[in-house]
Design a protein around this motif. Structure first.
Motif, PDB file in Angstrom:
ATOM      1  N   TRP A   1      41.462 -96.562-112.989  1.00  0.00           N
ATOM      2  CA  TRP A   1      40.629 -97.708-113.338  1.00  0.00           C
ATOM      3  C   TRP A   1      41.536 -98.911-113.577  1.00  0.00           C
ATOM      4  N   VAL A   2      40.998-100.099-113.269  1.00  0.00           N
ATOM      5  CA  VAL A   2      41.767-101.329-113.329  1.00  0.00           C
ATOM      6  C   VAL A   2      40.838-102.460-113.760  1.00  0.00           C
ATOM      7  N   VAL A   3      41.422-103.489-114.363  1.00  0.00           N
ATOM      8  CA  VAL A   3      40.679-104.653-114.864  1.00  0.00           C
ATOM      9  C   VAL A   3      41.036-105.866-114.012  1.00  0.00           C
ATOM     10  N   GLY A   4      40.039-106.669-113.680  1.00  0.00           N
ATOM     11  CA  GLY A   4      40.286-107.878-112.907  1.00  0.00           C
ATOM     12  C   GLY A   4      39.108-108.827-112.938  1.00  0.00           C
ATOM     13  N   THR A   5      39.213-109.889-112.161  1.00  0.00           N
ATOM     14  CA  THR A   5      38.187-110.923-112.060  1.00  0.00           C
ATOM     15  C   THR A   5      37.373-110.704-110.797  1.00  0.00           C
ATOM     16  N   VAL A   6      36.071-110.792-110.928  1.00  0.00           N
ATOM     17  CA  VAL A   6      35.176-110.601-109.790  1.00  0.00           C
ATOM     18  C   VAL A   6      35.153-111.862-108.940  1.00  0.00           C
ATOM     19  N   TYR A   7      35.192-111.655-107.627  1.00  0.00           N
ATOM     20  CA  TYR A   7      35.025-112.755-106.679  1.00  0.00           C
ATOM     21  C   TYR A   7      34.022-112.321-105.622  1.00  0.00           C
ATOM     22  N   LEU A   8      32.989-113.130-105.406  1.00  0.00           N
ATOM     23  CA  LEU A   8      31.951-112.849-104.419  1.00  0.00           C
ATOM     24  C   LEU A   8      32.111-113.792-103.239  1.00  0.00           C
TER      25      LEU A   8
ATOM     26  N   MET B   1      34.851-108.546-104.516  1.00  0.00           N
ATOM     27  CA  MET B   1      36.275-108.275-104.641  1.00  0.00           C
ATOM     28  C   MET B   1      36.691-108.362-106.098  1.00  0.00           C
ATOM     29  N   LEU B   2      37.794-107.674-106.397  1.00  0.00           N
ATOM     30  CA  LEU B   2      38.410-107.705-107.722  1.00  0.00           C
ATOM     31  C   LEU B   2      39.833-108.211-107.558  1.00  0.00           C
ATOM     32  N   GLU B   3      40.174-109.246-108.306  1.00  0.00           N
ATOM     33  CA  GLU B   3      41.485-109.859-108.150  1.00  0.00           C
ATOM     34  C   GLU B   3      42.132-110.103-109.497  1.00  0.00           C
ATOM     35  N   ASP B   4      43.447-110.169-109.484  1.00  0.00           N
ATOM     36  CA  ASP B   4      44.234-110.579-110.634  1.00  0.00           C
ATOM     37  C   ASP B   4      45.422-111.379-110.124  1.00  0.00           C
ATOM     38  N   GLU B   5      46.446-111.533-110.965  1.00  0.00           N
ATOM     39  CA  GLU B   5      47.584-112.351-110.553  1.00  0.00           C
ATOM     40  C   GLU B   5      48.400-111.714-109.431  1.00  0.00           C
ATOM     41  N   SER B   6      48.177-110.419-109.152  1.00  0.00           N
ATOM     42  CA  SER B   6      48.968-109.737-108.127  1.00  0.00           C
ATOM     43  C   SER B   6      48.310-109.746-106.756  1.00  0.00           C
ATOM     44  N   GLY B   7      46.995-109.677-106.682  1.00  0.00           N
ATOM     45  CA  GLY B   7      46.328-109.624-105.390  1.00  0.00           C
ATOM     46  C   GLY B   7      44.845-109.408-105.528  1.00  0.00           C
ATOM     47  N   ARG B   8      44.228-108.956-104.431  1.00  0.00           N
ATOM     48  CA  ARG B   8      42.771-108.821-104.368  1.00  0.00           C
ATOM     49  C   ARG B   8      42.424-107.481-103.737  1.00  0.00           C
ATOM     50  N   LEU B   9      41.328-106.863-104.221  1.00  0.00           N
ATOM     51  CA  LEU B   9      40.892-105.555-103.764  1.00  0.00           C
ATOM     52  C   LEU B   9      39.396-105.598-103.531  1.00  0.00           C
ATOM     53  N   ARG B  10      38.969-105.129-102.365  1.00  0.00           N
ATOM     54  CA  ARG B  10      37.544-105.138-102.051  1.00  0.00           C
ATOM     55  C   ARG B  10      36.871-103.940-102.703  1.00  0.00           C
ATOM     56  N   LEU B  11      35.690-104.170-103.310  1.00  0.00           N
ATOM     57  CA  LEU B  11      34.955-103.138-104.024  1.00  0.00           C
ATOM     58  C   LEU B  11      33.743-102.699-103.204  1.00  0.00           C
ATOM     59  N   THR B  12      33.488-101.404-103.202  1.00  0.00           N
ATOM     60  CA  THR B  12      32.314-100.835-102.558  1.00  0.00           C
ATOM     61  C   THR B  12      31.737 -99.771-103.476  1.00  0.00           C
ATOM     62  N   GLY B  13      30.579 -99.243-103.087  1.00  0.00           N
ATOM     63  CA  GLY B  13      29.947 -98.197-103.874  1.00  0.00           C
ATOM     64  C   GLY B  13      28.641 -98.653-104.485  1.00  0.00           C
ATOM     65  N   THR B  14      27.797 -97.678-104.783  1.00  0.00           N
ATOM     66  CA  THR B  14      26.474 -97.972-105.335  1.00  0.00           C
ATOM     67  C   THR B  14      26.526 -98.673-106.684  1.00  0.00           C
ATOM     68  N   PRO B  15      27.380 -98.249-107.643  1.00  0.00           N
ATOM     69  CA  PRO B  15      27.381 -98.932-108.942  1.00  0.00           C
ATOM     70  C   PRO B  15      27.675-100.423-108.844  1.00  0.00           C
ATOM     71  N   ILE B  16      28.562-100.820-107.955  1.00  0.00           N
ATOM     72  CA  ILE B  16      28.950-102.224-107.890  1.00  0.00           C
ATOM     73  C   ILE B  16      27.894-103.075-107.196  1.00  0.00           C
TER      74      ILE B  16
END
Length: 578
Positions: free
Chosen positions: A94-101, A138-153
């Motif tokens: 699990w990781v914490v970040g900022t949501v970007y749509l 997507m979930l991003e922080d100071e290092s980079g960005r990660l695309r999120l998928t799945g029913t909960p999101i």
């Protein structure tokens, strides 16, 4: 024609009429959203996201750690990673970040710059989501960005700028398959009169043992010099345009506040203050085009203005501000007023909107206190605990605005943040503004979409939109209809808030909520509407009142808030045609 002269003169009557005394309430505005006198716009907006993530990340990590500690899937224990780029394929973490749509209809400043400057701007979009609901989360922080998928999101209401924690694993496509998520949740709820008692404690020079402190066991401790009775009048969207048709409802509202159209008249005396939550004036007339403004003649030479002093009545209409000034000047001698600017008011467009200049109110400005001196005194009081200058009877404030009235912490906005979040919702039937307001509190941010789709000032050293403490009353103006609800606030034995995740206001029922047949998980507000909460053995720390104010010009409705019980009452003004 004969007249009875005896009826023309009569002795003075001995009948006495009771004098109505208006109740008083303790009022203390906070300079949370006041911008410095010297503003700079050279800094990057990315600093806002970095500040928001750094401030809210500890709260999200605490909630996620309590919820997912020791969680296993197929024998694999979930582990925490510090950065988005530290996620490894096939590893449960699990990781914490900022949501970007990434939405297809969301405005893009780069596209606007690349277009021809002389093309007229398109009308504002009602929704940012497309008909096929194509979007990338997507979930991003100071290092980079990660695309999120799945029913909960995809079933949770998320917007750009909110801070969340996601648990899952990276799949073969490089996307992060989300299993569960957590929000910062409600910030700590201060006790009533905490701001007043803490200020009194720090500035007291006498015996400190007798001074109430914020750690007092009684959360509703009222200082002996405070009267707990009274009501707060809330209204928004007056929409004064200067037309004669506006006068009838406005006059009825004024007569009610002054006790001239209230039965019994003592009810008007219970109103201690009026808050106008945005859009006191109607939409201004669109600015003339360049051709119309220049008044070109046949040779293309602009026609010079022949007026030397004052304003040109053909390009500026002073009637709306004059009528608003007249309305305020008639009620200010007996009732204090807090004026919050809105989208249609003469203030800066970007939030936080600064107070409307008192030069717009020549008759009402005598009841104000200079903003600069009051702001400096309030800032000094927050830092040193010294006494502050009392705010004026007429108090133009910022949007958003935060303050304390009768010991209750109140947060009020003109409605722009809620309206902007509503553009992220594709379901037309899901238009409950209470859901959005509760999520804003659980995100701990009163303007999460700023600066992405909501214009704001480029803060660099601090992020005032972050909610350090939870307000007792959250007011949003200029909404389609009146709504209200109570949200339960739970806490552990410590000072940290509960670890509940997103509330029932998501696109479907939250996974972490109790079932509908659990009576302890639901509470009813004054209008019979239920808001879900989670006990889970936690102590109830208090309740938060949510109020959605309708536009007065369209509905003629005003809300009265009881300053002792936080119950609300709806008052409607209307003119019936014969």
């Amino acid at each position: 024609m004969d007249m009875d002269t005896d009826n023309l003169l009569r002795n003075p009557t001995q009948q006495t009429y009771p004098t109505i005394t208006r109740a008083q309430s303790h009022y203390r505005p906070l300079p949370t959203f006041v911008l410095p006198k010297e503003k700079h716009y050279q800094q990057q907006y990315s600093d806002i996201y970095f500040l928001r993530l750094a401030k809210l990340k500890p709260a999200v990590e605490r909630n996620a750690a309590e919820a997912w500690d020791g969680f296993q899937i197929a024998g694999e224990v979930v582990r925490r990673v510090d950065r988005v780029l530290d996620v490894r394929q096939g590893q449960l973490c699990w990781v914490v970040g900022t949501v970007y749509l990434d939405l297809p209809l969301k405005p893009n400043i780069l596209d606007d710059i690349s277009k021809d400057h002389w093309i007229s701007a398109p009308p504002p979009r009602e929704k940012y989501v497309s008909a096929d609901n194509s979007q990338y989360i997507m979930l991003e922080d100071e290092s980079g960005r990660l695309r999120l998928t799945g029913t909960p999101i995809t079933t949770e209401l998320l917007v750009t700028g909110c801070i969340i924690a996601v648990m899952g694993t990276e799949n073969a496509n490089g996307d992060f398959e989300v299993v569960d998520l957590r929000l910062p949740d409600l910030p700590p709820l201060p006790k009533r009169w905490e701001l007043e008692t803490s200020s009194s404690s720090s500035s007291s020079t006498g015996i400190s043992k007798e001074t109430p402190t914020k750690k007092s066991s009684d959360k509703n401790t009222v200082p002996s010099n405070r009267n707990p009775k009274g009501k707060l009048a809330l209204v928004s969207g007056l929409g004064i345009s200067g037309d004669e048709a506006d006068h009838l409802r406005i006059d009825l509202l004024m007569e009610y506040l002054l006790g001239e159209a209230c039965s019994p008249r003592e009810e008007a005396g219970k109103i201690t203050r009026l808050i106008i939550a945005g859009n006191a004036l109607a939409d201004a007339t669109p600015l003339p085009s360049r051709e119309e403004q220049s008044n070109k003649n046949g040779e293309g030479v602009p026609k010079k203005s022949t007026r030397k002093y004052g304003y040109d009545s053909s390009t500026y209409n002073a009637a709306p501000t004059a009528h608003l000034d007249s309305f305020l000047a008639q009620i200010l001698p007996t009732l204090p007023v807090t004026l919050i600017p809105g989208a249609t008011d003469p203030a800066n467009v970007s939030i936080p909107q600064q107070p409307i200049h008192t030069a717009m109110f020549p008759h009402s400005r005598s009841y104000t206190t200079p903003l600069i001196s009051r702001t400096s005194e309030m800032t000094k009081s927050e830092e040193t605990g010294d006494s502050q200058v009392e705010p004026g009877w007429f108090d133009p404030v910022t949007n958003p605005w935060e303050g304390e009235i009768q010991g209750w912490r109140i947060l009020a906005t003109g409605g722009q943040p809620v309206d902007d979040i509503f553009k992220y919702i594709d379901d037309e039937e899901n238009n409950d503004r209470m859901d959005i307001m509760e999520l804003m509190l659980r995100w701990r941010c009163c303007a999460p979409t700023a600066p992405d789709t909501l214009w704001c000032y480029p803060f660099q050293d601090s992020e005032p939109f972050i909610l350090e403490t939870c307000p007792h009353v959250f007011v949003v103006g200029n909404q389609p209809r009146f709504e209200t609800a109570l949200v339960r606030h739970y806490s552990h034995s410590s000072d940290h808030p509960s670890t509940t995740s997103s509330p029932s206001l998501s696109k479907k029922k939250s996974r972490n909520q109790k079932n509908d047949d659990d009576d302890d998980a639901e509470m009813k507000d004054d209008n019979g509407e239920g808001r879900k909460g989670e006990g889970d053995g936690k102590d109830e720390d208090g309740k938060v009142r949510l109020i959605s104010l309708p536009r007065f010009k369209e509905t003629g409705e005003m809300v009265l808030l009881d300053l002792e019980t936080l119950e609300v009452e709806l008052v409607k003004f209307d003119v019936f045609n014969q």
